[in-house]
Design a protein around this motif. Structure first.
Motif, PDB file in Angstrom:
ATOM      1  N   ASP A   1       4.838  12.844  -5.227  1.00  0.00           N
ATOM      2  CA  ASP A   1       5.811  13.355  -6.202  1.00  0.00           C
ATOM      3  C   ASP A   1       7.071  13.859  -5.515  1.00  0.00           C
ATOM      4  OD1 ASP A   1       4.062  12.753  -8.235  1.00  0.00           O
ATOM      5  OD2 ASP A   1       3.363  14.804  -8.521  1.00  0.00           O
ATOM      6  N   LYS A   2       6.918  14.642  -4.464  1.00  0.00           N
ATOM      7  CA  LYS A   2       8.087  15.203  -3.778  1.00  0.00           C
ATOM      8  C   LYS A   2       8.904  14.126  -3.079  1.00  0.00           C
ATOM      9  CE  LYS A   2       6.499  19.875  -3.279  1.00  0.00           C
ATOM     10  NZ  LYS A   2       6.896  21.089  -2.642  1.00  0.00           N
ATOM     11  N   ALA A   3       8.241  13.184  -2.440  1.00  0.00           N
ATOM     12  CA  ALA A   3       8.967  12.093  -1.776  1.00  0.00           C
ATOM     13  C   ALA A   3       9.700  11.250  -2.823  1.00  0.00           C
ATOM     14  CB  ALA A   3       8.018  11.228  -0.961  1.00  0.00           C
ATOM     15  N   ARG A   4       9.071  11.048  -3.970  1.00  0.00           N
ATOM     16  CA  ARG A   4       9.691  10.263  -5.038  1.00  0.00           C
ATOM     17  C   ARG A   4      10.952  10.966  -5.547  1.00  0.00           C
ATOM     18  NH1 ARG A   4       6.070  10.475  -9.187  1.00  0.00           N
ATOM     19  NH2 ARG A   4       4.604   9.514  -7.749  1.00  0.00           N
ATOM     20  N   THR A   5      10.881  12.275  -5.735  1.00  0.00           N
ATOM     21  CA  THR A   5      12.050  13.027  -6.200  1.00  0.00           C
ATOM     22  C   THR A   5      13.179  12.952  -5.180  1.00  0.00           C
ATOM     23  OG1 THR A   5      10.623  14.518  -7.464  1.00  0.00           O
ATOM     24  CG2 THR A   5      12.849  15.296  -6.988  1.00  0.00           C
ATOM     25  N   SER A   6      12.846  13.102  -3.914  1.00  0.00           N
ATOM     26  CA  SER A   6      13.845  13.003  -2.854  1.00  0.00           C
ATOM     27  C   SER A   6      14.453  11.598  -2.818  1.00  0.00           C
ATOM     28  CB  SER A   6      13.203  13.341  -1.507  1.00  0.00           C
ATOM     29  OG  SER A   6      14.136  13.241  -0.473  1.00  0.00           O
TER      30      SER A   6
ATOM     31  N   ASN B   1       7.802  -0.087  -6.234  1.00  0.00           N
ATOM     32  CA  ASN B   1       6.570   0.576  -5.793  1.00  0.00           C
ATOM     33  C   ASN B   1       6.740   2.078  -5.615  1.00  0.00           C
ATOM     34  OD1 ASN B   1       4.876  -1.853  -5.380  1.00  0.00           O
ATOM     35  ND2 ASN B   1       6.456  -2.362  -3.892  1.00  0.00           N
ATOM     36  N   VAL B   2       7.789   2.643  -6.185  1.00  0.00           N
ATOM     37  CA  VAL B   2       8.105   4.053  -5.968  1.00  0.00           C
ATOM     38  C   VAL B   2       6.978   4.985  -6.440  1.00  0.00           C
ATOM     39  CG1 VAL B   2       9.365   4.470  -8.127  1.00  0.00           C
ATOM     40  CG2 VAL B   2       9.993   5.729  -6.053  1.00  0.00           C
ATOM     41  N   ALA B   3       6.180   4.547  -7.388  1.00  0.00           N
ATOM     42  CA  ALA B   3       5.072   5.374  -7.881  1.00  0.00           C
ATOM     43  C   ALA B   3       4.028   5.637  -6.794  1.00  0.00           C
ATOM     44  CB  ALA B   3       4.418   4.716  -9.087  1.00  0.00           C
ATOM     45  N   LYS B   4       4.064   4.856  -5.724  1.00  0.00           N
ATOM     46  CA  LYS B   4       3.098   5.047  -4.634  1.00  0.00           C
ATOM     47  C   LYS B   4       3.529   6.152  -3.671  1.00  0.00           C
ATOM     48  CE  LYS B   4       1.271   0.393  -4.933  1.00  0.00           C
ATOM     49  NZ  LYS B   4       1.075  -0.884  -4.283  1.00  0.00           N
ATOM     50  N   LEU B   5       4.750   6.667  -3.836  1.00  0.00           N
ATOM     51  CA  LEU B   5       5.181   7.810  -3.040  1.00  0.00           C
ATOM     52  C   LEU B   5       4.625   9.081  -3.665  1.00  0.00           C
ATOM     53  CD1 LEU B   5       8.974   6.952  -2.465  1.00  0.00           C
ATOM     54  CD2 LEU B   5       7.128   6.842  -0.768  1.00  0.00           C
TER      55      LEU B   5
ATOM     56  N   THR C   1       0.856  -1.183   0.000  1.00  0.00           N
ATOM     57  CA  THR C   1       0.000   0.000   0.000  1.00  0.00           C
ATOM     58  C   THR C   1       0.890   1.229   0.000  1.00  0.00           C
ATOM     59  OG1 THR C   1      -0.061   0.213   2.406  1.00  0.00           O
ATOM     60  CG2 THR C   1      -1.722  -1.246   1.387  1.00  0.00           C
ATOM     61  N   ALA C   2       0.307   2.372  -0.293  1.00  0.00           N
ATOM     62  CA  ALA C   2       1.051   3.630  -0.281  1.00  0.00           C
ATOM     63  C   ALA C   2       1.638   3.895   1.104  1.00  0.00           C
ATOM     64  CB  ALA C   2       0.154   4.773  -0.723  1.00  0.00           C
ATOM     65  N   ASP C   3       0.881   3.582   2.155  1.00  0.00           N
ATOM     66  CA  ASP C   3       1.388   3.789   3.516  1.00  0.00           C
ATOM     67  C   ASP C   3       2.591   2.885   3.801  1.00  0.00           C
ATOM     68  OD1 ASP C   3      -0.446   5.761   4.111  1.00  0.00           O
ATOM     69  OD2 ASP C   3      -1.858   4.384   5.091  1.00  0.00           O
ATOM     70  N   GLU C   4       2.526   1.650   3.343  1.00  0.00           N
ATOM     71  CA  GLU C   4       3.641   0.723   3.554  1.00  0.00           C
ATOM     72  C   GLU C   4       4.892   1.193   2.803  1.00  0.00           C
ATOM     73  OE1 GLU C   4       1.321  -3.514   4.248  1.00  0.00           O
ATOM     74  OE2 GLU C   4       1.640  -2.803   2.199  1.00  0.00           O
ATOM     75  N   VAL C   5       4.696   1.687   1.593  1.00  0.00           N
ATOM     76  CA  VAL C   5       5.829   2.192   0.816  1.00  0.00           C
ATOM     77  C   VAL C   5       6.419   3.416   1.507  1.00  0.00           C
ATOM     78  CG1 VAL C   5       6.567   3.165  -1.403  1.00  0.00           C
ATOM     79  CG2 VAL C   5       4.952   1.267  -1.357  1.00  0.00           C
ATOM     80  N   TYR C   6       5.560   4.293   1.996  1.00  0.00           N
ATOM     81  CA  TYR C   6       6.062   5.495   2.680  1.00  0.00           C
ATOM     82  C   TYR C   6       6.813   5.113   3.956  1.00  0.00           C
ATOM     83  CZ  TYR C   6       6.475  10.190   4.493  1.00  0.00           C
ATOM     84  OH  TYR C   6       6.993  11.370   4.960  1.00  0.00           O
TER      85      TYR C   6
END
Length: 196
Positions: free
Chosen positions: A61-66, A55-59, A22-27
């Motif tokens: 946009d800003k978290a993904r860039t970081s 699963n990076v797409a679930k972060l 899930t997005a929360d798990e990825v975060y």
């Protein structure tokens, strides 16, 4: 036979579900990755980062860039430039005013410039012409990133390198407008990426 097929399908579904997060798990994995990186546990950070990648797409946009910048940096420091380069390209595409990413990308492109320079100096004739064209193309690819980095974080060495590239290419017009271009670029500089 039916039981065998059922078993294979069940295992395949279970493995897909195990990998899907899930997005929360990825975060949460991303937070663990950052903590490992900041605490200097490089090997663990690389491992955690590679687990996030599918699963990076679930972060956000800003978290993904970081994340891309951090992974690129880890790969670069681990002498895995081939893996670092596309991540730095994603960072700069997402946040063009992040001059740290611009400098990192310029450094990566600069390695290719250096490589071509050595080959160019050792060549002659038709091979020289071919390598010269490749060299100039790579320099032109590198310059915008060097200029942004220089505009935001001036360095005499970077400025000298930029000027030497333009002089080598006999591009007097770009040399004349360099200061004006960098003055404009210096107005929009980001030195820290936020993941919020």
């Amino acid at each position: 036979m039916f039981k065998k097929i059922f078993f294979i399908v069940a295992v395949a579904i279970a493995s897909v579900n195990a990998k899907a997060q899930t997005a929360d798990e990825v975060y949460n994995s991303y937070l663990d990755f950052n903590l490992a990186r900041l605490e200097g546990r490089t090997g663990e950070a690389l491992e955690l980062g590679e687990q996030i990648m599918p699963n990076v797409a679930k972060l956000t946009d800003k978290a993904r860039t970081s994340y891309y910048y951090s992974m690129g940096n880890l790969y670069e420091n681990d002498k895995q430039s081939v893996k670092a380069l596309p991540l730095y390209e994603k960072v700069v595409a997402a946040e063009p005013n992040y001059y740290v990413g611009q400098r990192a990308l310029a450094y990566m492109y600069g390695k290719k410039v250096e490589e071509l320079s050595k080959k160019l100096n050792a060549s002659e004739g038709a091979e020289y012409k071919r390598l010269y064209d490749l060299y100039v193309a790579q320099v032109k690819k590198t310059l915008p990133h060097l200029e942004k980095a220089q505009a935001c974080d001036p360095s005499p060495e970077t400025l000298a390198l930029i000027k030497s590239f333009y002089k080598f290419m006999k591009d007097e017009q770009s040399l004349k407008t360099l200061n004006a271009r960098m003055a404009v670029m210096s107005k929009n500089c980001i030195d820290l990426l936020s993941d919020k």
